[in-house]
Design an enzyme around this catalytic site. Structure first.
Site, PDB file in Angstrom:
ATOM      1  N   ARG A  86       0.834  -1.188   0.000  1.00  0.00           N
ATOM      2  CA  ARG A  86       0.000   0.000   0.000  1.00  0.00           C
ATOM      3  C   ARG A  86       0.870   1.239   0.000  1.00  0.00           C
ATOM      4  O   ARG A  86       1.760   1.405   0.827  1.00  0.00           O
ATOM      5  CB  ARG A  86      -0.893   0.023   1.228  1.00  0.00           C
ATOM      6  CG  ARG A  86      -1.646   1.335   1.350  1.00  0.00           C
ATOM      7  CD  ARG A  86      -3.006   1.137   1.893  1.00  0.00           C
ATOM      8  NE  ARG A  86      -3.704   2.401   2.009  1.00  0.00           N
ATOM      9  CZ  ARG A  86      -4.723   2.592   2.809  1.00  0.00           C
ATOM     10  NH1 ARG A  86      -5.147   1.600   3.556  1.00  0.00           N
ATOM     11  NH2 ARG A  86      -5.338   3.744   2.848  1.00  0.00           N
ATOM     12  N   ARG A  96      -6.380   2.423  -4.091  1.00  0.00           N
ATOM     13  CA  ARG A  96      -5.496   1.778  -3.136  1.00  0.00           C
ATOM     14  C   ARG A  96      -5.308   0.301  -3.442  1.00  0.00           C
ATOM     15  O   ARG A  96      -6.218  -0.380  -3.904  1.00  0.00           O
ATOM     16  CB  ARG A  96      -5.971   2.000  -1.705  1.00  0.00           C
ATOM     17  CG  ARG A  96      -7.296   1.431  -1.348  1.00  0.00           C
ATOM     18  CD  ARG A  96      -8.450   2.418  -1.138  1.00  0.00           C
ATOM     19  NE  ARG A  96      -8.189   3.831  -0.974  1.00  0.00           N
ATOM     20  CZ  ARG A  96      -8.164   4.453   0.192  1.00  0.00           C
ATOM     21  NH1 ARG A  96      -8.306   3.800   1.298  1.00  0.00           N
ATOM     22  NH2 ARG A  96      -7.989   5.743   0.235  1.00  0.00           N
ATOM     23  N   ASP A  99      -6.873  -2.131   1.388  1.00  0.00           N
ATOM     24  CA  ASP A  99      -7.480  -1.406   2.492  1.00  0.00           C
ATOM     25  C   ASP A  99      -8.102  -2.436   3.427  1.00  0.00           C
ATOM     26  O   ASP A  99      -8.901  -3.263   2.980  1.00  0.00           O
ATOM     27  CB  ASP A  99      -8.585  -0.508   1.905  1.00  0.00           C
ATOM     28  CG  ASP A  99      -8.876   0.705   2.763  1.00  0.00           C
ATOM     29  OD1 ASP A  99      -8.168   0.928   3.752  1.00  0.00           O
ATOM     30  OD2 ASP A  99      -9.828   1.423   2.419  1.00  0.00           O
ATOM     31  N   ASP A 101     -10.214  -2.687   6.985  1.00  0.00           N
ATOM     32  CA  ASP A 101     -10.939  -1.909   7.994  1.00  0.00           C
ATOM     33  C   ASP A 101     -11.475  -2.826   9.075  1.00  0.00           C
ATOM     34  O   ASP A 101     -12.113  -3.844   8.768  1.00  0.00           O
ATOM     35  CB  ASP A 101     -12.129  -1.172   7.354  1.00  0.00           C
ATOM     36  CG  ASP A 101     -11.696  -0.056   6.426  1.00  0.00           C
ATOM     37  OD1 ASP A 101     -10.644   0.552   6.678  1.00  0.00           O
ATOM     38  OD2 ASP A 101     -12.421   0.200   5.440  1.00  0.00           O
TER      39      ASP A 101
HETATM   40  N1  ROI Z   1     -15.143   2.386  -2.911  1.00  0.00           N
HETATM   41  C1  ROI Z   1     -15.461   1.097  -2.997  1.00  0.00           C
HETATM   42  N2  ROI Z   1     -16.402   0.713  -3.860  1.00  0.00           N
HETATM   43  N3  ROI Z   1     -14.860   0.146  -2.229  1.00  0.00           N
HETATM   44  C2  ROI Z   1     -13.908   0.488  -1.321  1.00  0.00           C
HETATM   45  O1  ROI Z   1     -13.381  -0.407  -0.629  1.00  0.00           O
HETATM   46  C3  ROI Z   1     -13.556   1.834  -1.194  1.00  0.00           C
HETATM   47  N4  ROI Z   1     -12.626   2.237  -0.307  1.00  0.00           N
HETATM   48  C4  ROI Z   1     -12.322   3.503  -0.144  1.00  0.00           C
HETATM   49  C5  ROI Z   1     -12.960   4.601  -0.951  1.00  0.00           C
HETATM   50  C6  ROI Z   1     -11.887   5.381  -1.674  1.00  0.00           C
HETATM   51  C7  ROI Z   1     -13.731   5.506   0.002  1.00  0.00           C
HETATM   52  N5  ROI Z   1     -13.891   4.103  -1.928  1.00  0.00           N
HETATM   53  C8  ROI Z   1     -14.205   2.785  -2.020  1.00  0.00           C
HETATM   54  O2  ROI Z   1     -11.433   3.844   0.777  1.00  0.00           O
END
Ligand code: ROI
Length: 165
Positions: A86, A96, A99, A101
């Site tokens: 990343r 990215r 990610d 979370d």
């Molecule tokens: N949009 C989608 N569809 N999926 C994501 O995981 C995702 N993650 C983000 C942002 C850029 C907000 N948009 C995203 O961090």
């Protein structure tokens, strides 16, 4: 493991072969001491939330049993994000490679400077709610209500479940 909590992790990628990023992250999470994988959702393709001039995302949700504290778990996830290439461009809501979370940690509500649980966007992100609902349809989201109600009020916005190859 003793004294475990069930936690849910959201995975997302839209660069460098996203499905491979998600699968690699899954393996790295499952191989972490103090974490046991419980369930992994299908992969979903989703339109970018935020700036539209970026590739579609691949998203998934993973349920784990863990004896790590929320903060220790967060640090593990950040370590895996960094190991998996990343690059933080500083662009808000930009593309990215990976990610991760922390969506839910048992039934806890957590407000720390760098960690808010349930995750801030959980109630209105189709790419979080639908994979979560696939693996935990009876879930209650602390402070936000029944997952089934959140799903019913969240449009799909083109979200597609990917057929696994
Ligand atoms: N949009 C989608 N569809 N999926 C994501 O995981 C995702 N993650 C983000 C942002 C850029 C907000 N948009 C995203 O961090």
């Amino acid at each position: 493991m003793t004294n475990t909590v069930t936690a849910f992790i959201g995975l997302g990628s839209n660069l460098a072969t996203p499905s491979q990023q998600i699968n690699g992250a899954r393996s790295a999470i499952a191989a972490t001491a103090g974490i046991q994988e419980l369930t992994f959702s299908s992969l979903y393709q989703s339109a970018p939330m935020g700036p539209k001039d970026q590739p579609d995302y691949v998203n998934a949700v993973m349920a784990i049993a863990t004896e790590l504290t929320p903060t220790a778990l967060l640090h593990c996830l950040q370590g895996i994000e960094n190991e998996h290439g990343r690059v933080r461009t500083g662009e808000r809501w930009g593309p990215r490679t990976l990610d991760l979370d922390l969506l839910l940690y048992g039934d806890q509500q957590i407000h720390l400077p760098d960690l808010i649980v349930p995750h801030i966007g959980i109630a209105d992100r189709e790419f979080v709610l639908y994979p979560l609902y696939e693996i935990a349809p009876d879930l209650h989201v602390p402070g936000k209500g029944r997952l089934s109600d959140l799903v019913a009020n969240c449009p799909l916005r083109g979200l597609q479940r990917l057929i696994q190859s």
